[in-house]
Design an enzyme around this catalytic site. Sequence first.
Site, PDB file in Angstrom:
ATOM      1  N   ASP A  60       0.856  -1.194   0.000  1.00 26.49           N
ATOM      2  CA  ASP A  60       0.000   0.000   0.000  1.00 26.49           C
ATOM      3  C   ASP A  60       0.889   1.240   0.000  1.00 26.49           C
ATOM      4  O   ASP A  60       1.031   1.910   1.014  1.00 26.49           O
ATOM      5  CB  ASP A  60      -0.895  -0.039   1.241  1.00 26.49           C
ATOM      6  N   LYS A  62       0.197   3.657  -2.039  1.00 30.02           N
ATOM      7  CA  LYS A  62      -0.694   4.686  -2.610  1.00 30.02           C
ATOM      8  C   LYS A  62       0.029   5.463  -3.709  1.00 30.02           C
ATOM      9  O   LYS A  62       0.181   6.687  -3.668  1.00 30.02           O
ATOM     10  CB  LYS A  62      -1.254   5.595  -1.532  1.00 30.02           C
ATOM     11  N   ALA A  64       1.200   7.437  -6.714  1.00 26.48           N
ATOM     12  CA  ALA A  64       0.505   8.602  -7.302  1.00 26.48           C
ATOM     13  C   ALA A  64       1.491   9.476  -8.061  1.00 26.48           C
ATOM     14  O   ALA A  64       1.770  10.605  -7.666  1.00 26.48           O
ATOM     15  CB  ALA A  64      -0.189   9.406  -6.211  1.00 26.48           C
ATOM     16  N   ASN A  68       5.856   6.597 -15.736  1.00 21.44           N
ATOM     17  CA  ASN A  68       7.157   5.917 -15.629  1.00 21.44           C
ATOM     18  C   ASN A  68       7.561   5.689 -14.180  1.00 21.44           C
ATOM     19  O   ASN A  68       8.038   4.611 -13.824  1.00 21.44           O
ATOM     20  CB  ASN A  68       8.244   6.717 -16.356  1.00 21.44           C
ATOM     21  N   THR A  69       7.346   6.681 -13.331  1.00 18.54           N
ATOM     22  CA  THR A  69       7.710   6.510 -11.919  1.00 18.54           C
ATOM     23  C   THR A  69       6.817   5.456 -11.272  1.00 18.54           C
ATOM     24  O   THR A  69       7.286   4.613 -10.493  1.00 18.54           O
ATOM     25  CB  THR A  69       7.609   7.860 -11.178  1.00 18.54           C
ATOM     26  N   GLY A 167     -11.246   1.125   7.530  1.00 16.28           N
ATOM     27  CA  GLY A 167     -12.058   2.015   8.359  1.00 16.28           C
ATOM     28  C   GLY A 167     -12.823   1.279   9.445  1.00 16.28           C
ATOM     29  O   GLY A 167     -13.596   1.878  10.188  1.00 16.28           O
ATOM     30  N   GLY A 172     -14.193   3.716  13.275  1.00 22.96           N
ATOM     31  CA  GLY A 172     -15.634   3.710  13.570  1.00 22.96           C
ATOM     32  C   GLY A 172     -16.498   2.799  12.716  1.00 22.96           C
ATOM     33  O   GLY A 172     -17.680   2.632  13.007  1.00 22.96           O
ATOM     34  N   ALA A 175     -17.338  -4.202  10.739  1.00 25.50           N
ATOM     35  CA  ALA A 175     -16.992  -5.247   9.769  1.00 25.50           C
ATOM     36  C   ALA A 175     -18.229  -5.800   9.063  1.00 25.50           C
ATOM     37  O   ALA A 175     -18.283  -5.901   7.837  1.00 25.50           O
ATOM     38  CB  ALA A 175     -16.239  -6.373  10.476  1.00 25.50           C
TER      39      ALA A 175
HETATM   40  O1  O7E Z   1      -7.573   2.572  10.941  1.00 23.76           O
HETATM   41  P1  O7E Z   1      -6.751   1.327  10.931  1.00 23.76           P
HETATM   42  O2  O7E Z   1      -5.712   1.310  12.000  1.00 23.76           O
HETATM   43  O3  O7E Z   1      -7.613   0.072  10.928  1.00 23.76           O
HETATM   44  O4  O7E Z   1      -5.898   1.296   9.578  1.00 23.76           O
HETATM   45  C1  O7E Z   1      -6.505   1.430   8.331  1.00 23.76           C
HETATM   46  C2  O7E Z   1      -5.497   1.171   7.232  1.00 23.76           C
HETATM   47  O5  O7E Z   1      -6.134   1.365   5.977  1.00 23.76           O
HETATM   48  C3  O7E Z   1      -4.279   2.079   7.237  1.00 23.76           C
HETATM   49  O6  O7E Z   1      -3.171   1.325   6.780  1.00 23.76           O
HETATM   50  C4  O7E Z   1      -4.616   3.162   6.236  1.00 23.76           C
HETATM   51  O7  O7E Z   1      -3.455   3.639   5.576  1.00 23.76           O
HETATM   52  C5  O7E Z   1      -5.504   2.410   5.249  1.00 23.76           C
HETATM   53  N1  O7E Z   1      -6.525   3.209   4.551  1.00 23.76           N
HETATM   54  C6  O7E Z   1      -7.477   3.903   5.247  1.00 23.76           C
HETATM   55  O8  O7E Z   1      -7.532   3.856   6.472  1.00 23.76           O
HETATM   56  N2  O7E Z   1      -8.400   4.653   4.553  1.00 23.76           N
HETATM   57  C7  O7E Z   1      -8.442   4.735   3.211  1.00 23.76           C
HETATM   58  O9  O7E Z   1      -9.308   5.400   2.653  1.00 23.76           O
HETATM   59  C8  O7E Z   1      -7.498   4.005   2.473  1.00 23.76           C
HETATM   60  C9  O7E Z   1      -6.594   3.212   3.160  1.00 23.76           C
HETATM   61  C10 O7E Z   1      -5.809   2.308   2.424  1.00 23.76           C
HETATM   62  O10 O7E Z   1      -5.244   1.386   2.888  1.00 23.76           O
HETATM   63  O11 O7E Z   1      -5.809   2.418   1.127  1.00 23.76           O
HETATM   64  C11 O7E Z   1      -5.390   1.345   0.513  1.00 23.76           C
HETATM   65  C12 O7E Z   1      -6.100   0.077   0.991  1.00 23.76           C
END
Ligand code: O7E
Length: 213
Positions: A60, A62, A64, A68-69, A167, A172, A175
């Site tokens: 992960d 992310k 962006a 190429n990078t 999330g 909050g 599951a």
């Molecule tokens: O709140 P936690 O501790 O359960 O962690 C949530 C994880 O999901 C954390 O690694 C964070 O970087 C990731 N995440 C989000 O919390 N919200 C997002 O919108 C996107 C991510 C994410 O992981 O994006 C790629 C899956």
Amino acid sequence: MQKKNRIILALDVTSRADAMRIVEAVKGYVDAIKINWPLVLATGPDIIREMSRVKDVICDFKIADIPNTNKLIVEQAMSRGASAVICHGFTGDDSVKACVDAAKGQVFVVTEMSHPGGKQFTAPVADKLATLAKSAGARGIVAPATRPERIAALRKIIGGLEIISPGVGAQGGKASDAIRAGADYIIVGRAIYDAPDPGGAAKALADEVKEGM
Ligand code: O7E
């Protein structure tokens, strides 16, 4: 990644010892490990290979950047044993396609982010980002467990692509709500790794996921 417990562990700890301890405790209850910058910066990129020997690893970062990078980053992650990567879509379809090509399709594209600030810039364009993920040939999208109604709406756009949903717990979300709304997997970090008994916490979440099915 085997779709069994439908939980992806977000392993956002900053020491190898903690990472090993938590993975050992929860490996029977999670289907994959998501590795983000905190763990890689703290321990080095070889942690990807090490974790991939235990479970499928999703990197992960992310991603962006320009195409190429993006390609170079994805190649580094995949060559160390990652099974999939996560990229942003706001960089445009050429940048996302560069990730998809380099990862042979194993890409999840972030849509609406789960935190409150995710409503500011990502929510207004989330539908377009989901459409882009589909047309670029990605494996799936990331959608917020904090807003299950958005999971359901994004599911309508992407059809059979996968949804991985962060999330749950500390942010909050629930599951069972996320799974019921259409998520394939929930992503959970602090509710597992900060728990006094990470194995017990992961097991309780796995039981709750079943309720949502
Ligand atoms: O709140 P936690 O501790 O359960 O962690 C949530 C994880 O999901 C954390 O690694 C964070 O970087 C990731 N995440 C989000 O919390 N919200 C997002 O919108 C996107 C991510 C994410 O992981 O994006 C790629 C899956």
